[in-house]
Scaffold this motif. Structure first.
Motif, short mmCIF file in Angstrom:
data_model
loop_
_atom_site.label_atom_id
_atom_site.label_comp_id
_atom_site.label_asym_id
_atom_site.label_seq_id
_atom_site.Cartn_x
_atom_site.Cartn_y
_atom_site.Cartn_z
N HIS A 1 0.82 -1.21 0.00
CA HIS A 1 0.00 0.00 0.00
C HIS A 1 0.86 1.27 0.00
O HIS A 1 0.52 2.25 -0.66
N PHE A 2 1.95 1.22 0.72
CA PHE A 2 2.85 2.38 0.72
C PHE A 2 3.39 2.65 -0.67
O PHE A 2 3.40 3.79 -1.15
N PHE A 3 3.86 1.60 -1.35
CA PHE A 3 4.44 1.79 -2.67
C PHE A 3 3.40 2.20 -3.71
O PHE A 3 3.72 2.95 -4.64
N GLN A 4 2.17 1.74 -3.58
CA GLN A 4 1.12 2.20 -4.49
C GLN A 4 0.93 3.71 -4.35
O GLN A 4 0.85 4.43 -5.33
N ALA A 5 0.85 4.17 -3.12
CA ALA A 5 0.70 5.61 -2.88
C ALA A 5 1.95 6.37 -3.32
O ALA A 5 1.86 7.46 -3.89
N TYR A 6 3.12 5.77 -3.10
CA TYR A 6 4.38 6.43 -3.47
C TYR A 6 4.47 6.59 -4.98
O TYR A 6 4.79 7.68 -5.47
N PHE A 7 4.18 5.53 -5.73
CA PHE A 7 4.26 5.61 -7.18
C PHE A 7 3.23 6.59 -7.73
O PHE A 7 3.48 7.29 -8.71
#
Length: 78
Positions: free
Chosen positions: A47-53
């Protein structure tokens, strides 16, 4: 150590490729090692990386705003 350096790259809003290149140049870490750690972090923190990207992806310009003239411009009088 690699995880810590990747986290610092994330703070600088780097993409995966930029991070791999930076760690190879500045910390002499082989790209395969950085990529492996990056992928494991992605698995653990999906979830963090989805938001980051989403946050670092280039956004299209607001075309309708650019095409319009100034909002309060005077109209030409004929």
């Amino acid at each position: 150590m690699v995880q810590h350096l990747i986290e610092r790259c994330l703070l600088l809003h780097m993409s995966c490729d930029q991070c791999i290149k930076a760690l190879a140049e500045h910390a002499s870490i082989r790209p395969i090692v950085t990529l492996t750690v990056w992928r494991e972090l992605q698995k653990e923190n999906r979830h963090f990386f989805q938001a980051y990207f989403h946050s670092i992806s280039p956004r299209p310009l607001m075309g309708s705003y650019i095409r319009r003239g100034p909002r309060f411009a005077r109209r030409k009088q004929y």
